[in-house]
Write a protein that holds these residues in place. Sequence first.
Motif, PDB file in Angstrom:
ATOM      1  N   ARG A 297       0.842  -1.193   0.000  1.00  0.00           N
ATOM      2  CA  ARG A 297       0.000   0.000   0.000  1.00  0.00           C
ATOM      3  C   ARG A 297       0.885   1.254   0.000  1.00  0.00           C
ATOM      4  O   ARG A 297       1.987   1.261   0.563  1.00  0.00           O
ATOM      5  CB  ARG A 297      -0.910   0.011   1.237  1.00  0.00           C
ATOM      6  N   GLU A 298       0.364   2.293  -0.681  1.00  0.00           N
ATOM      7  CA  GLU A 298       1.061   3.589  -0.684  1.00  0.00           C
ATOM      8  C   GLU A 298       0.569   4.409   0.506  1.00  0.00           C
ATOM      9  O   GLU A 298      -0.646   4.574   0.696  1.00  0.00           O
ATOM     10  CB  GLU A 298       0.778   4.336  -1.986  1.00  0.00           C
ATOM     11  N   ARG A 299       1.487   4.912   1.288  1.00  0.00           N
ATOM     12  CA  ARG A 299       1.099   5.717   2.445  1.00  0.00           C
ATOM     13  C   ARG A 299       2.158   6.798   2.658  1.00  0.00           C
ATOM     14  O   ARG A 299       3.355   6.489   2.793  1.00  0.00           O
ATOM     15  CB  ARG A 299       0.978   4.848   3.695  1.00  0.00           C
ATOM     16  N   ASP A 300       1.680   8.032   2.639  1.00  0.00           N
ATOM     17  CA  ASP A 300       2.581   9.179   2.829  1.00  0.00           C
ATOM     18  C   ASP A 300       3.722   9.174   1.823  1.00  0.00           C
ATOM     19  O   ASP A 300       4.895   9.445   2.150  1.00  0.00           O
ATOM     20  CB  ASP A 300       3.150   9.198   4.262  1.00  0.00           C
ATOM     21  N   GLY A 301       3.374   8.809   0.553  1.00  0.00           N
ATOM     22  CA  GLY A 301       4.360   8.844  -0.509  1.00  0.00           C
ATOM     23  C   GLY A 301       5.326   7.691  -0.502  1.00  0.00           C
ATOM     24  O   GLY A 301       6.272   7.679  -1.302  1.00  0.00           O
ATOM     25  N   ALA A 302       5.116   6.740   0.398  1.00  0.00           N
ATOM     26  CA  ALA A 302       6.023   5.596   0.464  1.00  0.00           C
ATOM     27  C   ALA A 302       5.221   4.305   0.395  1.00  0.00           C
ATOM     28  O   ALA A 302       4.048   4.251   0.768  1.00  0.00           O
ATOM     29  CB  ALA A 302       6.847   5.636   1.746  1.00  0.00           C
ATOM     30  N   SER A 303       5.875   3.261  -0.090  1.00  0.00           N
ATOM     31  CA  SER A 303       5.234   1.951  -0.184  1.00  0.00           C
ATOM     32  C   SER A 303       5.555   1.137   1.053  1.00  0.00           C
ATOM     33  O   SER A 303       6.683   1.153   1.552  1.00  0.00           O
ATOM     34  CB  SER A 303       5.737   1.203  -1.431  1.00  0.00           C
ATOM     35  N   GLU A 304       4.560   0.440   1.531  1.00  0.00           N
ATOM     36  CA  GLU A 304       4.775  -0.430   2.675  1.00  0.00           C
ATOM     37  C   GLU A 304       3.924  -1.682   2.547  1.00  0.00           C
ATOM     38  O   GLU A 304       2.873  -1.682   1.893  1.00  0.00           O
ATOM     39  CB  GLU A 304       4.438   0.287   3.971  1.00  0.00           C
TER      40      GLU A 304
END
Length: 553
Positions: free
Chosen positions: A503-510
């Motif tokens: 998932r993309e969250r705050d411009g980062a993938s996790e």
Amino acid sequence: MTVEEFKLPDVGEGVAEGELVSWLVAPGDRVEEDQPVAEVETDKALVEVPSSYDGVVEKLFAEEGEMVPVGDVIISFRVDEEGDAEAAAADDAGTETAPEPDSADESAAEPVAEEADAEAADAEPDTPSGRTFAPPSARRLARELGVDVAAVDGSGPGGRVSESDVRAHAEGGAGSADASGDDDAPEPRPAPTPTDAGSGDRKVAVSKRNGDGATASAGSAAGGDTTLATPATRKAARERGVDVDDVPTDETRDGEAFVTAEAVDAYADALESAAEPTPDPEPVDVGAGTEPAVSDAADGSTAAGTTADASETEAPADGDETVPYRGVRRTIGKQMERSKYTAPHVTHHDTAEVDALVEAREELKPTAEARDVKLTYMPFVMKAIVAGLKEYPYLNSELREEDEEIVLKGEYNLGIAVATDAGLMVPVVENVDEKGLFELADEVNDLAARARERKLKPAEMKGGTFSITNFGAIGGEYATPIINYPETAILGLGAIEERPVVRERDGASEVVPAPTLPLSLSIDHRVVDGAVAARFANTVMEHLENPLLLLNQ
């Protein structure tokens, strides 16, 4: 009172035989017309067989678990003839018409029957016994067709009139009477008589009753046979090219001659030995130490002993268990074989992230429970599939090869595969596009429950345009479902479980855990291209991942 035999009717389209699962009546029970008397499992469904008579159960001719061909006698009834009351009223002595005698009382009963017949002659035209014998169903059919039942030539024992006789008469025929006008003339038989086959003094296993109640030998009255033999014995007789009516036997059952499979084999062997040798058009050279080839011919041309040799070769090893391959299991096998070897299968796999779907179902569950409905994920999936089928109609189609055309179906009838103790059944939910989520949930639950109880009607498993199989309910993620031919596609559902997703969250993938639904879409590659299948799957996933879109379906 007369004894009427009831044959296993055609209980489904294209069904040739059925397994008698259970009797619903016993000898001595009184039954009414259309009352179920037995449960029969065919290669399509478990069905109840209704009686065609009002009367008392006389005898059961098949045991539970036996395979019975359509047209074989399974039960007999003591039935009140409509003419009996008239005959009794006309009898000054008040003597009732005696039932057909069985043995020693035969000679004593004949004068009574003749007296009753003579007094009833004024009411009905002459028949071989002076009266018209017809069951209530045949008389009712005669009234519906405007036929005088007394004018119909009966083909049954003692000239008894059947429904087929009434129909033949109504169509302008002369019933089943012989063209020569001699009702008692025997039908010619191509097979040798039991005497020719060395039967000695043994009886043929055919009990036939003439109008006077006497028992006749085989071939004495066409259409009046009551062959005492199991369905397995009848099958063996057909395979050996033998008429089971001609087989001599020393065995009896309830006082009647009874044929066994061994007697059929012995009779067939005797016929082969007695026949003049004729050259085989295509002789087979069997070398030393080589087993003779088994012939599939039904004319009994296989050499004696071949059947025994084959059975010894195919006997299971110690500790093995054999299970009959029939009924629903055999139907599944034939259907799967036909589909797999007819339609070139391609399976497309994908996974939907269904956080919103899980939440939507949880929110709707209390409302569903208030309506006494168990809400599963299946109705949501069905609605998503309809959305995909509307956009890509070739997955809702049928290829008709002979006509060289593809039929794009205008209805959305989804088959739901249900695992039962007898095998996989696929009841069909019709017009899914016209029903709401709760209505679909209720219908799916009902069909699934009745499928497990073997109470589905054959019509409820027809007319599907697309199928769904939910192997995830048992466990598993992906599969390669086989298309429910002649449909064009089937969607397999894996288990909804939390799996790692990116998932993309705050411009980062996790990577996070999220509920996902694995999908396995099998298509007929003759009709549907892989790219179309992928786009269809994307549409289905889009609606599952955004449940609000389902409100428009």
